[in-house]
Motif scaffolding. Structure first.
Motif, PDB file in Angstrom:
ATOM      1  N   ASP A  14       0.795  -1.223   0.000  1.00 37.70           N
ATOM      2  CA  ASP A  14       0.000   0.000   0.000  1.00 37.70           C
ATOM      3  C   ASP A  14       0.833   1.281   0.000  1.00 37.70           C
ATOM      4  N   HIS A  39       3.345  -5.283   3.044  1.00 43.18           N
ATOM      5  CA  HIS A  39       2.422  -6.155   3.771  1.00 43.18           C
ATOM      6  C   HIS A  39       2.320  -7.524   3.097  1.00 43.18           C
ATOM      7  N   HIS A  75       0.986  -6.902  13.760  1.00 39.28           N
ATOM      8  CA  HIS A  75       1.883  -6.871  12.608  1.00 39.28           C
ATOM      9  C   HIS A  75       3.271  -7.312  13.056  1.00 39.28           C
ATOM     10  N   ARG A  99      -5.732 -11.528   0.178  1.00 42.86           N
ATOM     11  CA  ARG A  99      -5.933 -10.077   0.177  1.00 42.86           C
ATOM     12  C   ARG A  99      -6.706  -9.622  -1.064  1.00 42.86           C
ATOM     13  N   ARG A 102     -10.276 -10.575  -0.434  1.00 43.77           N
ATOM     14  CA  ARG A 102     -10.799  -9.669   0.593  1.00 43.77           C
ATOM     15  C   ARG A 102     -11.145  -8.315   0.002  1.00 43.77           C
ATOM     16  N   GLY A 133      -4.773  -3.905   0.221  1.00 48.94           N
ATOM     17  CA  GLY A 133      -5.101  -3.653   1.612  1.00 48.94           C
ATOM     18  C   GLY A 133      -6.219  -2.641   1.718  1.00 48.94           C
ATOM     19  N   ARG A 134      -6.684  -2.454   2.942  1.00 49.56           N
ATOM     20  CA  ARG A 134      -7.739  -1.469   3.169  1.00 49.56           C
ATOM     21  C   ARG A 134      -7.348  -0.072   2.696  1.00 49.56           C
ATOM     22  N   PRO A 135      -6.050   0.314   2.786  1.00 51.08           N
ATOM     23  CA  PRO A 135      -5.709   1.660   2.304  1.00 51.08           C
ATOM     24  C   PRO A 135      -6.069   1.886   0.831  1.00 51.08           C
ATOM     25  N   PHE A 150      -8.986  10.043   4.281  1.00 57.61           N
ATOM     26  CA  PHE A 150      -8.533   8.671   4.424  1.00 57.61           C
ATOM     27  C   PHE A 150      -8.954   8.099   5.783  1.00 57.61           C
ATOM     28  N   ASP A 151      -8.710   8.863   6.849  1.00 55.22           N
ATOM     29  CA  ASP A 151      -9.050   8.392   8.190  1.00 55.22           C
ATOM     30  C   ASP A 151     -10.545   8.130   8.331  1.00 55.22           C
ATOM     31  N   PHE A 154     -11.757   4.795   7.197  1.00 61.39           N
ATOM     32  CA  PHE A 154     -11.603   3.733   8.196  1.00 61.39           C
ATOM     33  C   PHE A 154     -12.661   3.865   9.284  1.00 61.39           C
ATOM     34  N   LYS A 168      -8.581 -10.586   7.908  1.00 62.09           N
ATOM     35  CA  LYS A 168      -7.624 -11.353   7.105  1.00 62.09           C
ATOM     36  C   LYS A 168      -7.539 -12.777   7.655  1.00 62.09           C
ATOM     37  N   HIS A 245       4.760   5.487   3.731  1.00 60.87           N
ATOM     38  CA  HIS A 245       3.964   4.953   2.617  1.00 60.87           C
ATOM     39  C   HIS A 245       3.973   5.880   1.409  1.00 60.87           C
ATOM     40  N   ARG A 248       0.325   9.450   2.486  1.00 60.28           N
ATOM     41  CA  ARG A 248      -0.511  10.020   3.535  1.00 60.28           C
ATOM     42  C   ARG A 248       0.066  11.313   4.068  1.00 60.28           C
TER      43      ARG A 248
HETATM   44  P1  AMP Z   1      -4.909  -4.084   6.014  1.00 62.99           P
HETATM   45  O1  AMP Z   1      -3.571  -4.772   6.177  1.00 62.99           O
HETATM   46  O2  AMP Z   1      -5.471  -4.217   4.662  1.00 62.99           O
HETATM   47  O3  AMP Z   1      -5.873  -4.484   7.100  1.00 62.99           O
HETATM   48  O4  AMP Z   1      -4.643  -2.532   6.180  1.00 62.99           O
HETATM   49  C1  AMP Z   1      -4.019  -2.081   7.352  1.00 62.99           C
HETATM   50  C2  AMP Z   1      -3.335  -0.771   7.089  1.00 62.99           C
HETATM   51  O5  AMP Z   1      -4.299   0.253   6.991  1.00 62.99           O
HETATM   52  C3  AMP Z   1      -2.450  -0.396   8.257  1.00 62.99           C
HETATM   53  O6  AMP Z   1      -1.132  -0.850   8.055  1.00 62.99           O
HETATM   54  C4  AMP Z   1      -2.496   1.099   8.259  1.00 62.99           C
HETATM   55  O7  AMP Z   1      -1.493   1.587   7.386  1.00 62.99           O
HETATM   56  C5  AMP Z   1      -3.842   1.417   7.653  1.00 62.99           C
HETATM   57  N1  AMP Z   1      -4.838   1.739   8.669  1.00 62.99           N
HETATM   58  C6  AMP Z   1      -5.422   0.887   9.518  1.00 62.99           C
HETATM   59  N2  AMP Z   1      -6.317   1.524  10.308  1.00 62.99           N
HETATM   60  C7  AMP Z   1      -6.292   2.815   9.930  1.00 62.99           C
HETATM   61  C8  AMP Z   1      -6.982   3.978  10.361  1.00 62.99           C
HETATM   62  N3  AMP Z   1      -7.906   3.937  11.334  1.00 62.99           N
HETATM   63  N4  AMP Z   1      -6.713   5.137   9.751  1.00 62.99           N
HETATM   64  C9  AMP Z   1      -5.802   5.181   8.775  1.00 62.99           C
HETATM   65  N5  AMP Z   1      -5.103   4.120   8.325  1.00 62.99           N
HETATM   66  C10 AMP Z   1      -5.360   2.949   8.893  1.00 62.99           C
END
Ligand code: AMP
Ligand code: ZN
Ligand code: FE
Ligand code: FE
Length: 273
Positions: A14, A39, A75, A99, A102, A133-135, A150-151, A154, A168, A245, A248
């Protein structure tokens, strides 16, 4: 000023920069040793090595693995393993596939609550074949105008307990440490300040933990001394890095500001790598 930055992300997960662009920035910041810790993947390793030699940097094989301790996700930073190790490669391949699935499921869940998004949109902004990833989904939510930041993506949709959260695979931390050890590497708890109680830490140590990431942008000075003392008390190595990263806000100034001094790096290399 840091000499070694052992926590960095690229477009292979990410992060926003390719290994080449990242190595150039790392060099500009006066860093001599770096570890890309994408990741759950080391797909970028060949490019990382090539970029390191072009820029006169030392690259350490690295990865940031997702693992579970009971119902908590942690992590684990892996360092110094053999990048060709078969079982480790299989684990990475499984995680990258999980991933990808997901990411599809997150998009489906968003669609189910009437948020329009296409898998292709997320894939297009994520790079060629990354560990999704979620990002990436968060970025699509911001760019699609669904959330302003971005925040908030989440907070409203992607965080644990929110409507598009998908866990995951439940890989135990003990299995992750065993894999890393088998491949000749070490496992270090990433940014413990974000989630780790003393009980959890002791459980991780019993599971095979080798070290703690002491220096990280999310740690206050007080936390850094606390984790440094814990590491000494438990005989664990100490690492550090910027967790940069590239995309951000607020992360740019972290590059060069977090990590290890030359003396700390030499001690780590001598003790554990
Ligand atoms: P994932 O591995 O897909 O679950 O994504 C996790 C990543 O998302 C983390 O390493 C952070 O960089 C980012 N992340 C997780 N929670 C937040 C949050 N509340 N706000 C911003 N970034 C987040
Ligand atoms: Zn990340
Ligand atoms: Fe992390
Ligand atoms: Fe990270």
């Amino acid at each position: 000023m840091s000499y070694a930055d052992l926590h960095l992300h690229t477009t292979f997960s990410d992060g926003q920069l390719s290994p080449e662009a990242l190595a150039r920035r790392v060099k500009q910041c006066g860093i001599a040793v770096f570890a890309v810790t994408d990741h759950d993947t080391i797909a970028g390793w060949d490019e990382v090595q090539a970029a390191a030699s072009r820029h006169g940097l030392t690259a350490l094989p690295g990865v940031e693995l997702s693992a579970w301790v009971e119902d908590r996700e942690v992590h684990i930073l892996g360092y110094g393993f053999d990048p060709e190790h078969a079982a480790l490669r299989t684990h990475f391949a499984n995680m990258v596939e999980a991933r990808r699935d997901r990411m599809h499921e997150m998009v489906e869940r968003l669609n189910a609550i009437n948020i329009e998004m296409e898998v292709e949109t997320v894939a297009a902004l994520a790079g060629s074949d990354p560990a999704f990833g979620r990002p990436h989904v968060a970025q699509a939510l911001v760019e699609g105008g669904v959330v302003p930041t971005f925040d908030e993506a989440f907070e409203r949709y992607l965080g644990r307990g929110r409507p598009a959260y998908v866990a995951k695979p439940n890989v135990s931390a003990a299995d992750v440490f065993a894999l890393l050890h088998e491949a000749g590497g070490i496992g270090v708890l990433a940014h413990p300040g974000q989630w780790t109680s003393g009980t959890l830490l002791r459980r991780l140590i019993r599971a095979g933990l080798d070290g703690i990431e002491v220096d990280h942008p999310s740690h206050t000075e007080v936390l850094r001394s606390y984790y440094s003392r814990l590491a000494r008390d438990f005989g664990l190595v100490q690492t550090g890095g910027s967790d940069y990263h590239g995309h951000r806000s607020g992360e740019e100034e972290n590059l060069g500001a977090y990590g290890l001094s030359q003396a700390q790096w030499e001690q780590l290399a001598a003790e554990a790598l």
